[in-house]
Design an enzyme around this catalytic site. Structure first.
Site, short mmCIF file in Angstrom:
data_model
loop_
_atom_site.label_atom_id
_atom_site.label_comp_id
_atom_site.label_asym_id
_atom_site.label_seq_id
_atom_site.Cartn_x
_atom_site.Cartn_y
_atom_site.Cartn_z
CG ASP A 1 36.79 -4.70 -14.05
OD1 ASP A 1 37.19 -6.14 -13.70
OD2 ASP A 1 36.13 -3.59 -13.70
CG ASP B 1 39.39 -3.21 -7.19
OD1 ASP B 1 39.85 -3.22 -8.05
OD2 ASP B 1 37.92 -3.51 -7.24
#
Ligand code: DGJ
Length: 773
Positions: A474, A538
């Site tokens: 990430d 997301d």
């Protein structure tokens, strides 16, 4: 294929040709880029024919070549100072000046394609042609590299500049590609967005002047993806000429389109010149990242298919080429930071029971991390939360037939961490200002060798600490506070990152690396060179995902899209959508789940188990088929996905909003063989009893309150089944008028033949050629 004769050079792929020419001024120009040419016969007729000069233009040579002006060349590279007044693709200077006039000196055909130093280079190129140009006054050499990806219908281009002068050469801009096309009233298609809102398609007419698609946040960014299309007038999803471009790079990029008054559109792709300055000592050279381009007569989907194949064949790491990807469970949306070993093991039990194949432990397992303000940089398991550490968790997973995966954010550090306390000097900062934070974190300066070594060692340590099959990498903040000491910080950061990734994937070829940057803040061909798949966003709401995936699939293949079915009520929009509607979208790519499996009702469990079985049956099609968007929500109420592979196809039908008087819907497919008979079968879906609200009383023996206990209890155990269309039809019928689907819910009656989609609903249809007896 490469053929040359009389200063003409033909570079061809399976269905495309690029015709280049060294002109009378010793510059390389593009005379044609379009459908494949068999050979060079007829090529002279394609050469731009402007026999007299124009207006205020400067001549290359008033005596010999008075009609020839650099301003009208269809140049493959351009510098200012010698009469080309379009945006230069290369800007450089040394202490003697800024005018550089590179003249053609020869070409070389390499049978083995070269690697671009420090940068990801797609593999599988068939031939590479290198054109050289010399600047004899300033003493510099320019090389244009063209790599032919023949079967994939893609041409790669990058530029190499070498300083042959004692005086240092400073590069201010070095575009990887410049191409001039004759204007065809182009529509430009770009992908713009933001966090949780990535990859929106934007269509606009290309007008006179200059248009830039650019990112400045240090990464390819969720704002403007480097991929774009240019559609000739009248081009649709399936017909007409379209051109596509992308860049194999993950940092700041710039795509420039400049239309002049003489109908030339100049296209450039490359590293953004924003704060870019590369100084070359004598003998040093600089190579740009590779830009790639393709063209097709079969509309946007035609170009998209070329790029999908190119990425699958040539970009993603070789060990993962064509390799099926596991169905993942990721705990992030279910638990966020709030978990312990017991909770994780309980999730593993459910995941394994449902048929999931890999369990990924997301953020919060290390250091002092119980929220996003602590712990980044300290990559040791938090033994309070996970007694026995990662190895014990991996064991629990493996015991249940699940592979084990882990989340890391290796480029970042929290102020509240042992790493920051030990090495505050490792963060990106200019040593003048207080460095800015994003999500309470700083970025580690990967342009520094010692930081690269730390990141490499930290990740390696985690990967060796347990049988880890998957790593989600990430990156949750963009760059800021660029160090004053570095003249090309953004570029050097990327080289540092690529160097770490090169080492890691070479050492752990069997670990599946998933790319993520708060979703899609760094989704590009550079990252895909190391990460076979990427967490797209997301935003896990299925309607939003439909839009995001359609955008991504214009330039990238299904195998690169990591899609998770999340809880019915979306975290991001609080919109409620059925699990089946979510699956209908998530199935186009690499499937995963991200909801709390311990909260599932018995019925939800049945639904998910059936989805997983279905996906496993069609996994190759869903991950490696050729994707086409046949209709999109950006144009109307309906979206249609199609994926084809050999004799099979999967179609996805989606509706934005239920209409009061729905029209007849036909099942349409492109890309089938006309005279082949196909069997089609709808995937039967679950329709919640709650969908009917108080209308349940029309059939119920006792009165039911819409939100009452009884309805909720029943809905957790029982459902209605959707209609199930099935039959046979010829490919020609599918691709023209389509096959009739049952009437849609119209508010007047319901039986097992009525197609009830509702708002944001969908259906999947599987097609397979009928074998002849
Ligand atoms: C951002 C990612 O996109 C999410 O999926 C999740 O991994 C969080 N970071 C964890 O912090």
């Amino acid at each position: 294929m490469f053929i040359t004769e009389n200063n003409l050079f033909l570079l061809s792929t399976a269905t495309t040709s690029l015709l280049l020419r060294v002109n009378e001024a010793k510059k390389l120009v593009c005379e044609y880029y379009g459908a494949r040419l068999k050979d060079l016969q007829g090529a002279p007729a394609l050469v731009r024919n402007f026999p007299v000069g124009q207006g205020t233009s400067l001549a290359v040579d008033e005596g010999q070549l008075s009609a020839l002006s650099p301003d009208y060349f269809k140049s493959e590279f351009a510098l200012a100072g010698k009469g080309d007044y379009n945006a230069p693709s290369l800007v450089m200077e040394n202490e003697d000046g800024t005018v550089f006039d590179f003249l053609y000196s020869g070409y070389e055909l390499l049978k083995e394609t070269s690697l671009i130093r420090g940068l990801p280079t797609p593999h599988g190129g068939k031939e590479e042609v290198v054109f050289s140009f010399v600047e004899s006054v300033m003493k510099a050499t320019l090389r244009l590299h063209y790599v032919i990806y023949e079967e994939q219908d893609v041409i790669g281009r990058y530029v190499e500049i070498e300083n042959d002068n004692e005086k240092p050469l400073t590069l201010h801009k070095a575009a990887s590609l410049q191409l001039a096309l004759v204007n065809e009233d182009f529509t430009l298609v770009t992908l713009y967005g933001s966090w949780a809102n990535e990859l929106n398609q934007e269509r606009q007419l290309v007008r006179h002047g200059r248009f830039l698609n650019e990112s400045f946040n240090g990464f390819s960014s969720n704002r403007h993806n480097p991929f774009f299309l240019l559609d000739s007038k009248g081009t649709t999803a399936t017909d007409g000429r379209s051109y596509g471009f992308n860049l194999v790079y993950s940092g700041n990029h710039q795509e420039s389109l400049e239309l002049d008054a003489f109908s030339l559109l100049r296209i450039q792709c490359g590293v953004s010149p924003f704060l870019f300055r590369k100084i070359l000592a004598k003998g040093a050279s600089f190579s740009t990242p590779m830009a790639v381009m393709s063209t097709s007569k079969d509309g946007e989907n035609g170009v998209s298919h070329h790029f999908q194949r190119f990425v699958n064949d040539c970009v993603i790491p070789l060990p993962w080429r064509g390799k099926p990807r596991p169905i993942v469970y990721n705990n992030w949306e279910a638990t966020m930071f709030n978990f312990d070993k017991g909770k994780l093991v309980a999730l593993m039990k459910e995941a394994s029971d449902l048929g999931i194949e890999l369990f990924v432990l997301d953020d919060g397992w290390f250091g002092s991390r119980n929220d996003d303000s602590h712990g980044l940089g300290d990559w040791q398991a938090n033994l309070k939360k996970i007694p026995g550490g990662l190895a014990s968790l991996a064991k629990e997973a493996n015991k249940r037939g699940l592979q084990f995966g882990i989340w890391m954010e290796p480029e970042m550090v929290n102020e509240e961490s042992d790493l920051y306390r030990a090495h505050p000097e490792w963060i990106v900062h200019d040593a003048l200002h207080t460095p800015s934070k994003g999500r309470h974190q700083f970025t580690l300066d990967l342009s520094k060798i010692e930081v690269q070594d730390y990141v490499y060692t930290a990740v390696k340590g985690v990967l060796l600490s347990a049988p880890i099959a998957f790593l989600k990498w990430d990156c949750n903040r963009p760059l800021s506070d660029f160090p004053a000491s570095s003249s090309s910080f953004f570029f050097d950061y990327m080289l540092g990152l690529y160097s770490v990734l090169n080492r890691l994937i070479a050492e752990f070829p069997n670990v599946l690396f998933e790319n993520c940057a708060s979703g899609g803040n760094r989704f590009d061909l550079g990252m895909l060179s190391y990460f076979p798949q990427s967490w797209q966003s997301d935003d896990t709401d299925s309607f939003e995902r439909n839009r995001i995936q359609s955008g991504a699939l214009l330039g990238y293949p299904l195998s690169t899209l990591s899609n998770h079915v999340s809880a019915k009520t979306s975290n991001q929009l609080l919109r409620s959508t059925s699990l089946d509607s979510k699956f209908d979208v998530a199935a186009f790519g690499v499937l995963g789940y991200e909801l709390d499996l311990n909260d599932l009702s018995p019925l939800d469990r049945e639904i998910i188990r059936a989805q997983i079985l279905y996906y496993k049956e069609h996994r190759t099609l869903c991950q490696f088929g050729s994707f086409s968007a046949l209709a999109s929500f950006s144009e109307g109420n309906e979206a249609r996905f199609e994926v084809t592979l050999g004799k099979e196809a999967l179609l996805g039908y989606y509706e934005k909003l239920q209409c009061p008087a729905p029209k007849e819907t036909r099942l349409i497919a492109a890309g089938l063989e006309s005279d082949v008979l196909y069997h089609f079968c709808e995937r039967q879906e679950s329709i919640s009893l709650k969908k009917f609200g108080h209308l349940l009383n029309l059939v119920a023996p006792v009165h039911l309150k819409e939100d009452g206990f009884l309805v909720n209890f029943l809905a957790a155990h029982r459902d209605m089944k959707s209609e199930q269309s099935e039959g046979e039809a010829y490919g020609s019928a599918f691709s023209s008028v389509g096959v009739a689907l049952p009437q849609e819910w119209s508010g007047t009656g319901y039986n097992d033949q009525v197609r009830l989609l509702g708002d944001f609903g969908g259906r999947l249809y599987y097609l397979k050629a009928v074998e002849k007896a």
